[in-house]
Motif scaffolding. Structure first.
Motif, mmCIF file in Angstrom:
data_model
loop_
_atom_site.group_PDB
_atom_site.id
_atom_site.type_symbol
_atom_site.label_atom_id
_atom_site.label_comp_id
_atom_site.label_asym_id
_atom_site.label_seq_id
_atom_site.Cartn_x
_atom_site.Cartn_y
_atom_site.Cartn_z
ATOM 1 N N TYR A 206 0.724 -1.563 -0.379
ATOM 2 C CA TYR A 206 -0.282 0.045 -0.280
ATOM 3 C C TYR A 206 0.931 0.926 -0.032
ATOM 4 C CZ TYR A 206 0.458 2.348 4.808
ATOM 5 O OH TYR A 206 1.105 2.631 5.709
ATOM 6 N N ARG A 207 2.179 1.423 0.452
ATOM 7 C CA ARG A 207 2.915 2.747 0.906
ATOM 8 C C ARG A 207 3.269 2.397 -0.412
ATOM 9 N NH1 ARG A 207 7.852 2.288 3.234
ATOM 10 N NH2 ARG A 207 7.254 4.038 4.249
ATOM 11 N N ALA A 208 3.296 2.265 -1.495
ATOM 12 C CA ALA A 208 4.301 2.723 -3.141
ATOM 13 C C ALA A 208 3.145 2.972 -3.483
ATOM 14 C CB ALA A 208 4.192 1.128 -3.107
ATOM 15 N N GLY A 209 2.537 2.351 -3.835
ATOM 16 C CA GLY A 209 0.625 3.083 -4.435
ATOM 17 C C GLY A 209 -0.100 4.489 -3.880
ATOM 18 N N TYR A 210 0.447 4.192 -2.144
ATOM 19 C CA TYR A 210 -0.460 5.550 -1.877
ATOM 20 C C TYR A 210 0.476 6.700 -1.691
ATOM 21 C CZ TYR A 210 -3.720 7.053 1.230
ATOM 22 O OH TYR A 210 -4.848 7.728 1.884
ATOM 23 N N GLY A 211 2.254 5.923 -1.200
ATOM 24 C CA GLY A 211 3.192 6.999 -1.515
ATOM 25 C C GLY A 211 3.193 8.386 -2.724
ATOM 26 N N ALA A 212 2.771 6.890 -4.193
ATOM 27 C CA ALA A 212 3.176 7.392 -5.270
ATOM 28 C C ALA A 212 2.122 8.847 -5.483
ATOM 29 C CB ALA A 212 2.754 6.479 -6.142
ATOM 30 N N VAL A 213 0.650 8.539 -5.242
ATOM 31 C CA VAL A 213 -0.058 9.037 -5.088
ATOM 32 C C VAL A 213 -0.053 10.657 -4.540
ATOM 33 C CG1 VAL A 213 -2.823 10.289 -4.537
ATOM 34 C CG2 VAL A 213 -1.677 8.297 -5.752
ATOM 35 N N LEU A 214 0.632 10.457 -2.934
ATOM 36 C CA LEU A 214 1.191 11.803 -2.176
ATOM 37 C C LEU A 214 2.261 12.426 -2.816
ATOM 38 C CD1 LEU A 214 0.875 9.933 0.949
ATOM 39 C CD2 LEU A 214 -0.641 11.579 -0.107
ATOM 40 N N ARG A 215 3.187 12.220 -3.172
ATOM 41 C CA ARG A 215 4.049 12.599 -3.712
ATOM 42 C C ARG A 215 4.067 13.190 -5.043
ATOM 43 N NH1 ARG A 215 6.772 8.401 -2.260
ATOM 44 N NH2 ARG A 215 6.710 7.394 -4.474
ATOM 45 N N ALA A 216 2.731 13.150 -5.518
ATOM 46 C CA ALA A 216 2.304 13.498 -7.413
ATOM 47 C C ALA A 216 2.662 15.072 -6.992
ATOM 48 C CB ALA A 216 1.357 13.654 -7.421
ATOM 49 N N PRO A 217 3.097 15.382 -7.941
ATOM 50 C CA PRO A 217 3.196 17.440 -8.477
ATOM 51 C C PRO A 217 1.616 17.529 -8.026
ATOM 52 C CG PRO A 217 4.084 16.217 -10.608
ATOM 53 C CD PRO A 217 3.611 15.079 -9.814
ATOM 54 N N ARG A 218 1.564 18.495 -7.888
ATOM 55 C CA ARG A 218 0.667 19.125 -6.930
ATOM 56 C C ARG A 218 -0.391 19.784 -8.431
ATOM 57 N NH1 ARG A 218 -1.974 15.471 -4.580
ATOM 58 N NH2 ARG A 218 -0.261 14.672 -4.945
ATOM 59 N N ASP A 219 -0.632 19.684 -9.527
ATOM 60 C CA ASP A 219 -0.954 20.633 -11.067
ATOM 61 C C ASP A 219 -2.082 19.204 -11.493
ATOM 62 O OD1 ASP A 219 0.373 19.052 -12.169
ATOM 63 O OD2 ASP A 219 1.698 20.016 -12.724
ATOM 64 N N ILE A 220 -2.837 20.587 -11.696
ATOM 65 C CA ILE A 220 -3.674 20.114 -13.279
ATOM 66 C C ILE A 220 -2.940 20.951 -14.917
ATOM 67 C CG2 ILE A 220 -5.682 19.605 -11.784
ATOM 68 C CD1 ILE A 220 -6.929 22.615 -12.451
ATOM 69 N N PRO A 221 -3.857 20.692 -15.588
ATOM 70 C CA PRO A 221 -3.100 20.854 -17.552
ATOM 71 C C PRO A 221 -3.531 22.036 -16.521
ATOM 72 C CG PRO A 221 -4.499 19.107 -17.339
ATOM 73 C CD PRO A 221 -4.668 19.191 -15.669
ATOM 74 N N THR A 222 -2.132 22.944 -17.519
ATOM 75 C CA THR A 222 -2.546 24.465 -17.537
ATOM 76 C C THR A 222 -4.153 25.011 -18.406
ATOM 77 O OG1 THR A 222 -1.479 24.183 -20.455
ATOM 78 C CG2 THR A 222 -0.328 24.752 -17.918
ATOM 79 N N ALA A 223 -4.668 25.943 -18.321
ATOM 80 C CA ALA A 223 -5.211 26.713 -18.778
ATOM 81 C C ALA A 223 -5.570 26.162 -20.396
ATOM 82 C CB ALA A 223 -5.302 27.932 -18.446
ATOM 83 N N SER A 224 -4.349 26.520 -20.650
ATOM 84 C CA SER A 224 -4.116 26.414 -22.412
ATOM 85 C C SER A 224 -3.986 25.474 -22.828
ATOM 86 C CB SER A 224 -3.121 27.831 -22.819
ATOM 87 O OG SER A 224 -1.582 27.034 -21.995
ATOM 88 N N ALA A 225 -3.936 24.017 -22.103
ATOM 89 C CA ALA A 225 -4.000 22.862 -22.199
ATOM 90 C C ALA A 225 -5.674 21.916 -23.051
ATOM 91 C CB ALA A 225 -4.038 21.489 -21.312
ATOM 92 N N ASP A 226 -5.688 21.506 -24.858
ATOM 93 C CA ASP A 226 -5.734 20.719 -24.838
ATOM 94 C C ASP A 226 -5.912 19.246 -25.025
ATOM 95 O OD1 ASP A 226 -7.841 20.084 -27.033
ATOM 96 O OD2 ASP A 226 -5.945 20.146 -28.843
ATOM 97 N N VAL A 227 -7.156 19.227 -23.888
ATOM 98 C CA VAL A 227 -7.832 17.957 -23.283
ATOM 99 C C VAL A 227 -8.588 17.521 -23.259
ATOM 100 C CG1 VAL A 227 -5.325 18.013 -21.909
ATOM 101 C CG2 VAL A 227 -7.143 18.701 -20.736
ATOM 102 N N PRO A 228 -9.458 16.044 -23.177
ATOM 103 C CA PRO A 228 -11.054 16.048 -22.589
ATOM 104 C C PRO A 228 -11.903 17.063 -21.376
ATOM 105 C CG PRO A 228 -9.796 14.313 -22.899
ATOM 106 C CD PRO A 228 -8.385 15.040 -22.911
ATOM 107 N N PRO A 229 -12.852 16.972 -21.369
ATOM 108 C CA PRO A 229 -13.097 18.103 -20.180
ATOM 109 C C PRO A 229 -13.261 17.068 -19.162
ATOM 110 C CG PRO A 229 -14.873 17.008 -21.940
ATOM 111 C CD PRO A 229 -13.400 16.816 -22.457
#
Length: 453
Positions: A206-229
């Protein structure tokens, strides 16, 4: 009501096995669970949404019944590795672009996957998206993910029960300041026990999966990104609701909002998914042919081996299947392991043997002893005492036969392997899973073996 079926698919490039649940008809909806849980947490939601979608919920790597990701060099896998593993799973199934839903850390994995491979998704619906401050990350890093290993006398089970129960009382689970209290506190034994069982399946992985989530960059795609809704919602009492205000500028087609209740969150999510993802194609989903779950009268029997094998090998009461040998098959007996409960265990076993093409059934001999004492109540209780009861029985079984006769006359030779905490963990977990089915299986075997004499 649609049956939730269970399947295994192997990733061709690595041999890693992924367990997934499936329910419904129509376009595929991918559902990614939170940590440290499994796809089992989505069963009720899958039943609801299966009227609109073929709901596919994998156990993420290292959770539930899915294999963990390997270490990358000397480091644990990071969030990108879990996002890419999700893509590998979709490819192995043969699923093209689809809508997806994720709650908390499941949402982190999905947003990361969307940033890396936006072509895989039609839209995302997310329940709570964490944007931690540096101070919050420091607190999590210090205490949030302790090592979780079986201990000689089951102390880890006492910690686990209280950690899972109290995580609805305060957040983080170890922060007992008044300021950390939550409004959604409960003492629901069934909910706590499900979370405990899922954590027991994951173990220290559990530490590997949960730890990866906690260490993940705290961002979302930029306002100009062309991504699905994407729609992000969080309800009152969700500790991530305040994070809605931290999201900042979002891409076109993205929206975030606070809602009142979990039901509101689910209703908003479903409406968004239907609007943006319900026109996707149907898929013929792949699955392995050497392990799976037979559906019998709406219930499931877990099996392994080669169909048409010489013999179906059965385990004893309060046990679980062993890996089958060449040209044999094995099952978790109904009510044990990963198999559903059946009223008539013997009949279900015979149906499984016929469905799997086994030429004969190897019936085990039940253990010696009084069934009234061999199989004490394993029903979960408010204080988690069933966990310690199972652990104490697992230890006693290494000393005496039957286990409840703690005296010299019933002593058996001591085997240090049987007293290894990992072996005790497996024995206790098997007994907890079997519950009342262990006694019923014992009684059935007495009749079967008596009739064959």
């Amino acid at each position: 009501m649609n049956t939730i079926t269970r399947h295994i698919v192997t990733i061709p490039e690595t041999g890693r096995q992924v367990h997934y649940r499936r329910c419904g008809r129509g376009p595929v909806l991918l559902m990614v669970h939170q940590s440290p849980r499994s796809s089992a947490e989505y069963e009720a939601l899958m039943q609801q949404w299966s009227a609109h979608f073929t709901c596919i919920a994998p156990d993420t790597p290292g959770f539930g019944q899915s294999d963990p990701l390997p270490q990358v060099g000397r480091r644990d896998p990071e969030i990108g590795d879990f996002a890419d593993a999700l893509g590998e799973f979709l490819d192995a199934l043969g699923v093209g672009p689809c809508p997806a839903y994720g709650f908390h850390s499941g949402g982190i994995i999905l947003v990361t996957a969307l940033k890396r491979q936006p072509h895989r998704f039609r839209c995302l619906a997310i329940g709570g998206y964490a944007i931690w401050t540096e101070e919050e990350m420091r607190i999590f890093g210090e205490r949030y993910l302790p090592e979780f290993h079986p201990s000689d006398y089951g102390e880890h089970l006492t910690w686990l029960w209280n950690r899972m129960l109290e995580q609805s009382w305060v957040f983080p689970w170890f922060d007992t300041r008044e300021e950390a209290r939550l409004s959604v506190a409960h003492a629901d034994v069934a909910r706590a026990n499900q979370a405990v069982m899922e954590m027991l399946d994951a173990g220290n992985d559990y530490r590997a999966g949960y730890g990866a989530v906690l260490r993940a960059p705290r961002d979302i795609p930029t306002a100009s990104a062309d991504v699905p809704p994407c729609l992000i919602t969080a309800y009152d009492g969700d500790p991530l609701q305040a994070h809605i205000d931290r999201l900042g500028a979002m891409p076109a087609g993205w929206n975030a909002k606070k809602v009142a209740t979990p039901a509101d969150h689910q209703a908003e999510s479903l409406a968004f998914l239907l609007e943006n993802g319900a026109d996707g194609p149907l898929s013929n989903l792949a699955e392995d042919d050497t392990e799976g779950w037979l559906e019998v009268d709406g219930q499931l029997i877990h099996w392994k081996g080669t169909r048409g094998g010489d013999a179906l090998v059965l385990h004893g009461p309060a046990g679980e299947m062993d890996e089958p040998h060449e040209d044999t098959l094995a099952i978790d007996v109904p009510g044990h392991g990963q198999s559903s409960e059946f009223d008539d265990i013997e009949a279900a076993v015979r149906i499984a043997a016929e469905e799997l093409g086994a030429s004969r059934i190897l019936w085990p001999t039940p253990p010696e002893g009084n069934p009234e004492r061999l199989y004490p109540d394993m029903a979960p209780d408010r204080f988690g005492q069933h966990l310690q009861r199972a652990w104490a029985i697992a230890r006693a079984e290494a000393f005496f036969s039957p286990w409840y006769e703690a005296n010299a006359a019933n002593a058996i030779p001591l085997d240090q392997q049987a007293l290894d905490p990992a072996a005790l963990h497996a024995g206790a977990l098997a007994r907890i899973r079997s519950g009342s089915a262990a006694r019923r299986w014992h009684d059935a075997l007495l009749l079967i073996n008596g009739a064959s004499e």
